[in-house]
Design a protein around this motif. Sequence first.
Motif, PDB file in Angstrom:
ATOM      1  N   ASP A 105     -14.004 -25.934  52.998  1.00  0.00           N
ATOM      2  CA  ASP A 105     -15.386 -25.446  52.887  1.00  0.00           C
ATOM      3  C   ASP A 105     -15.714 -25.151  51.435  1.00  0.00           C
ATOM      4  OD1 ASP A 105     -15.797 -25.626  55.536  1.00  0.00           O
ATOM      5  OD2 ASP A 105     -16.094 -23.478  55.908  1.00  0.00           O
ATOM      6  N   ASP A 107     -17.560 -22.709  50.388  1.00  0.00           N
ATOM      7  CA  ASP A 107     -17.811 -21.289  50.111  1.00  0.00           C
ATOM      8  C   ASP A 107     -16.548 -20.500  49.779  1.00  0.00           C
ATOM      9  OD1 ASP A 107     -16.677 -21.318  52.581  1.00  0.00           O
ATOM     10  OD2 ASP A 107     -18.463 -20.701  53.664  1.00  0.00           O
ATOM     11  N   GLN A 109     -14.153 -19.757  51.595  1.00  0.00           N
ATOM     12  CA  GLN A 109     -13.644 -18.933  52.694  1.00  0.00           C
ATOM     13  C   GLN A 109     -12.262 -19.417  53.115  1.00  0.00           C
ATOM     14  OE1 GLN A 109     -17.118 -18.957  55.503  1.00  0.00           O
ATOM     15  NE2 GLN A 109     -16.659 -16.788  55.609  1.00  0.00           N
ATOM     16  N   ARG A 210     -17.373 -14.435  52.948  1.00  0.00           N
ATOM     17  CA  ARG A 210     -18.215 -15.276  52.105  1.00  0.00           C
ATOM     18  C   ARG A 210     -18.690 -14.434  50.929  1.00  0.00           C
ATOM     19  NH1 ARG A 210     -21.973 -19.426  51.751  1.00  0.00           N
ATOM     20  NH2 ARG A 210     -21.647 -20.954  53.396  1.00  0.00           N
TER      21      ARG A 210
HETATM   22 MG    MG Z   1     -18.226 -20.367  55.515  1.00  0.00          MG
END
Ligand code: MG
Length: 316
Positions: A105, A107, A109, A210
Amino acid sequence: MHENFNQARKGYFRVLSVIIPAYNEEEIIPQTASVIDGILSGENIEHELLFVNDGSKDRTWERIEEQAKAFPSVRGVCFSRNFGKESAIFAGIAEAKGECCVVIDCDLQHPPEKIVEMYRLWEQGYEIVEGVKSDRGKESGLHRFAARSFYDIMSNSVGFDMSRASDFKLLDRKAMNVLLNMREKNAFFRALSSWIGFKSTEVEYEVREREVGTSKWSTKALFKYALTNITSFTSAPMQIVTILGIIVFVVGMGASLEAIITFFEGKAQDGFTTVIILQCFTGSFIMMALGIIGYYISKIYDEVKGRPKYIIDKTV
Ligand code: MG
Ligand code: UDP
């Protein structure tokens, strides 16, 4: 940048392609690029970072272009509109030049240090390294319940535990090619990558909070996602139709028998309420059944049309 790599089997480079789907992630792209590039360079792992801009409405693509100038390892693919994360992952696999790839991902995460761990396992000969969540991070009660129901159904239909599965995983070129040759349009990456088999292992990781931006999933989008993926892996809802039919038939037999007996006993019938209730129930069962069948037909229609999973606008 690839000149000095010895071109490995079948024209792929002995590099790790990191596939990063990004939808409205302008704030974090620079950080994602430098963090992942830093970690992999530090470990001397030849790599490319492949950002797939999934039709973002903000300045995500400009950010990706900037990163491509700053880091020779960064490449970008830009969709003509939003096609969804699954499509972005498949585009990444199609564009990747490496002998293996990791999907992560944007972000952060998914902890990027784990990429190194996955890569080392690949070097030991594993062809698929699944990232599994050690816990699901912070989720509200309802979300947790919905997610659990979804994963229960999925686990049953796929035949292995999906509750901790995620899209964070490493795939060998062999597995990548198998996925690319699948003609399925509604491909559910998370489950398909286990379904195809191969020598696989797991790496546990903790889902981080996040840092910037918000989750890109609305409740409606998640519901649609669940429905699409369940129906792409199982036809169980169709069997529910048959079971409902049998139940209604048995109840109908009982009711008919009672009606005949009371008829021959010569008693006056005053079962008008019963008739209305039965009518309503059978009517709604039939409608639901048609709905379920209709949904599958619409899926077949989608597949038959054979439209592409995504359309690429430009690359960098
Ligand atoms: Mg995420
Ligand atoms: N994403 C995407 N297309 C979409 C929605 C999300 O490419 O239509 C990407 C997003 O940019 C991120 C990843 O998929 O890199 C996971 O999204 P998000 O963090 O919003 O999901 P969550 O972590 O809440 O499951």
